[in-house]
Design a protein around this motif. Structure first.
Motif, mmCIF file in Angstrom:
data_model
loop_
_atom_site.group_PDB
_atom_site.id
_atom_site.type_symbol
_atom_site.label_atom_id
_atom_site.label_comp_id
_atom_site.label_asym_id
_atom_site.label_seq_id
_atom_site.Cartn_x
_atom_site.Cartn_y
_atom_site.Cartn_z
ATOM 1 N N GLY A 44 0.926 -1.172 0.072
ATOM 2 C CA GLY A 44 -0.115 -0.023 -0.189
ATOM 3 C C GLY A 44 0.717 1.357 -0.037
ATOM 4 O O GLY A 44 2.082 1.231 -0.437
ATOM 5 N N GLU A 45 0.395 2.475 0.474
ATOM 6 C CA GLU A 45 1.080 3.738 0.398
ATOM 7 C C GLU A 45 1.878 3.737 1.689
ATOM 8 O O GLU A 45 1.820 5.017 2.147
ATOM 9 C CB GLU A 45 -0.165 4.758 0.131
ATOM 10 C CG GLU A 45 -0.602 4.330 -1.245
ATOM 11 C CD GLU A 45 -1.787 5.359 -1.485
ATOM 12 O OE1 GLU A 45 -1.958 6.417 -0.722
ATOM 13 O OE2 GLU A 45 -2.633 5.151 -2.452
ATOM 14 N N THR A 65 3.070 -1.694 -5.721
ATOM 15 C CA THR A 65 1.785 -1.155 -5.511
ATOM 16 C C THR A 65 0.579 -1.862 -5.377
ATOM 17 O O THR A 65 -0.376 -1.565 -4.540
ATOM 18 C CB THR A 65 1.491 -0.007 -6.546
ATOM 19 O OG1 THR A 65 1.742 -0.992 -7.688
ATOM 20 C CG2 THR A 65 2.713 1.073 -6.664
ATOM 21 N N ARG A 66 0.562 -3.131 -5.845
ATOM 22 C CA ARG A 66 -0.478 -4.178 -5.701
ATOM 23 C C ARG A 66 -0.382 -4.926 -4.564
ATOM 24 O O ARG A 66 0.595 -5.166 -3.813
ATOM 25 C CB ARG A 66 -0.410 -4.927 -6.841
ATOM 26 C CG ARG A 66 -0.849 -4.224 -8.029
ATOM 27 C CD ARG A 66 -0.721 -5.224 -9.405
ATOM 28 N NE ARG A 66 -1.395 -4.584 -10.447
ATOM 29 C CZ ARG A 66 -0.733 -3.670 -11.440
ATOM 30 N NH1 ARG A 66 0.566 -3.412 -10.898
ATOM 31 N NH2 ARG A 66 -1.032 -3.201 -12.323
ATOM 32 N N GLY A 67 -1.389 -5.451 -4.018
ATOM 33 C CA GLY A 67 -1.591 -6.216 -2.611
ATOM 34 C C GLY A 67 -1.185 -7.540 -3.091
ATOM 35 O O GLY A 67 -0.891 -8.171 -1.887
ATOM 36 N N GLU A 114 -9.197 -4.817 4.633
ATOM 37 C CA GLU A 114 -9.580 -5.103 3.355
ATOM 38 C C GLU A 114 -11.210 -5.052 3.201
ATOM 39 O O GLU A 114 -11.753 -5.554 4.348
ATOM 40 C CB GLU A 114 -9.079 -6.130 2.558
ATOM 41 C CG GLU A 114 -7.469 -6.039 2.206
ATOM 42 C CD GLU A 114 -6.960 -7.332 1.445
ATOM 43 O OE1 GLU A 114 -7.686 -8.340 1.616
ATOM 44 O OE2 GLU A 114 -5.751 -7.187 1.215
#
Lengths: 401, 125
Positions: A116-117, A135-137, B14
């Motif tokens: 994440g950020e 950037t992707r989970g 999530e």
């Protein structure tokens, strides 16, 4: 006044220089050996530096996460965030394994980081040398260039395939294995979720257990199966403190109130250097001692044989009334010159050879200075026997048969 | 996106989302299959972006290393949205045309001596 030592060396310079070269290679090995030890310590420190943590929170009474396995619940992070003095807390998993890419596999430490950020939160690599951060989970990885992976490569870690999107440098585990960073959820699966066959067999085993498969409770078996394959443990929580917070104080309060084991940076260095690499360090220390002894013996032997070669000339010198101190000084000077040549050759060899080693070899300038001093002392001591020989020679030998 | 569940996962932060197909694939994917979904949001107005590899942290501050000739200064920035290709919006701290450090061999400090290169030696471009 003429330099006797200089004249003598000039007389048989080839022999002298080649002896120096041989000695230099031996000293080079000694220096590299010291570098290997320094490299091991530096790998450990790099691991701690790069994790960016002030505190390591691990399973109670374990030396985790690097020296011993540790597993704690992944919601511990939240509880820790409420503690005074804690600025950031991040779950992290570490798993050393073979990462496959195409037909080959590379030994690497797979690190699960919170995606994440949260760039720059504990556990993330501080700097990249190419590419971008994850950037992707899921299914993205950042790898150290020591793995040999390139941007865009697909690597396989247990059940899943990951695309390498970023490269780091000097991100290594305490044993020097390069790191591969993947998102936490994937890393938890990689660590705790087994292969499909094992899962199916385990389901059958659970279904065969009458305690779990009760006719009157229809939802029980699927619930147990689901709980068996879900993984919500991590190896450690990395904590970063607020500016001005005392690490020992925060660690103590976590120990007291959260009932977990906490290590500060100083504790962690003790564990890594004092326990994890202690045996290897002693091994290398032993090698260093042996190499130093061998070098000393060789220098002594060389100086002795160089002196014996010119014993007649020394007798002539004595015959013409040269003082003992002049003769001793000549031999000592030659021994020291041999040491200087040897050290220079050794240092150059070590410097050029160091990057060729598979593991990190760190040549510290201070070690070289110390090594130089040691070489000179060893050479001086080694020349003592030769000097004694030279001084005891009978001047009559110069004219004898 | 059809709807998102009200309840989030307490640990992973999530949300469960339900996604509708605009064109129904045939044959339909099996029920229970895990899918990877990328949500296309409406485009943001044009603004400065930087690659996320440039974002560094000093203590509690997020920022970037700005270069002026040979000197380095840490400029703290306020970041906006990030996309999946690794670009981050800069809301404050930098203006278009500023030179920043993207990749570095080692973590930088204000006293680091730097040499600007197109790509770091030993790393495939």
């Amino acid at each position: 006044m003429i330099s006797l030592a200089g004249r003598d060396i000039a007389h048989a310079w080839g022999k002298f220089v080649f002896t120096g070269l041989g000695l230099g290679l031996l000293l080079g090995v000694t220096l590299v050996m010291a570098g290997v030890y320094r490299g091991m310590v530096d790998d450990g420190k790099a691991l701690l530096d790069n994790s960016g943590a002030d505190l390591w929170v691990v399973q109670r009474d374990t030396l985790g996460p690097y020296a011993e396995p540790s597993s704690i619940a992944d919601d511990t992070e939240r509880a820790l965030l409420t503690m005074p003095g804690v600025a950031e807390a991040a779950n992290v998993t570490y798993l050393t394994m073979q990462v496959r890419q195409g037909g080959r596999d590379v030994r690497a430490m797979v690190v699960g980081i919170v995606p994440g950020e949260a760039w720059g939160s504990p556990g993330w690599p501080p700097a990249l040398v190419a590419g971008r951060r994850v950037t992707r989970g899921h299914y993205e990885a950042m790898a150290d260039i020591a793995t040999g992976f390139g941007l865009g490569d697909t690597v396989r870690i247990r059940r899943n395939e990951y695309t390498v999107v970023g490269l780091t440098r000097r991100m290594v585990s305490s044993s020097g294995d390069p790191m591969v960073f993947i998102p936490l959820r994937d890393a938890q699966e990689a660590q705790f979720l087994k292969d499909n066959d094992a899962i199916v067999q385990n389901r059958a085993r659970t279904a065969a257990n009458p305690a779990f498969n009760r006719p009157g409770v229809p939802g029980l078996l699927p619930a147990i199966n689901a709980s068996q394959t879900s993984s919500n443990t991590v190896n450690a929580v990395l904590v970063r403190l607020r500016p001005g917070a005392d690490p020992d104080e925060v660690a103590e309060s976590v120990r007291r109130w959260k009932r977990l084991t906490v290590y500060t940076r100083a504790d962690m260095e003790d564990i890594l250097i004092g326990k994890l690499i202690a045996t290897s360090a002693k091994q290398i220390g032993m090698f260093l001692v042996i190499l130093a002894a061998v070098s000393a013996a060789i220098v002594a032997f060389i100086i002795y044989s160089l002196t014996m070669d010119k014993i007649r000339e020394i007798a002539v010198l004595k015959l013409i009334g040269t003082r003992n101190s002049t003769i001793a000084w000549m031999i000592l000077q030659q021994a020291l010159a041999l040491g200087v040549i040897g050290f220079a050759v050794g240092k150059i060899t070590a410097t050029f050879a160091a990057p060729l080693f598979p593991k990190y070899v760190l040549l510290m300038p201070l070690d070289s200075v110390f090594g130089f001093g040691a070489v000179l002392v060893i050479c001086a001591l080694a020349s003592v026997i030769a000097i004694r020989m030279a001084l005891r020679v009978d001047p009559a030998e110069a004219i004898g048969g | 996106m059809l709807r998102t569940e009200l309840r989030a996962d307490a640990v992973t932060e999530e949300l469960l989302a339900k996604v509708a197909f605009s064109a129904v694939p045939l044959p339909l994917p099996p029920i229970g299959e895990r899918a990877e979904v990328t949500v296309d949001l409406p485009a943001l107005p044009a603004g400065p972006v930087i690659p996320n590899a440039a974002v560094q942290r000093q203590g509690q501050q997020l920022g970037v290393w700005a270069t002026q000739g040979d000197s380095l200064t840490f400029v703290s920035v306020k970041l906006g949205r990030a996309d999946l290709d690794g670009q981050v919006q800069v809301l404050q701290g930098l203006k278009a045309g500023d030179a920043i450090v993207l990749h570095s061999e080692k973590p930088l400090t204000a006293r680091s001596r730097i040499q600007v290169v197109d790509h770091i030696p030993g790393v495939a471009p």
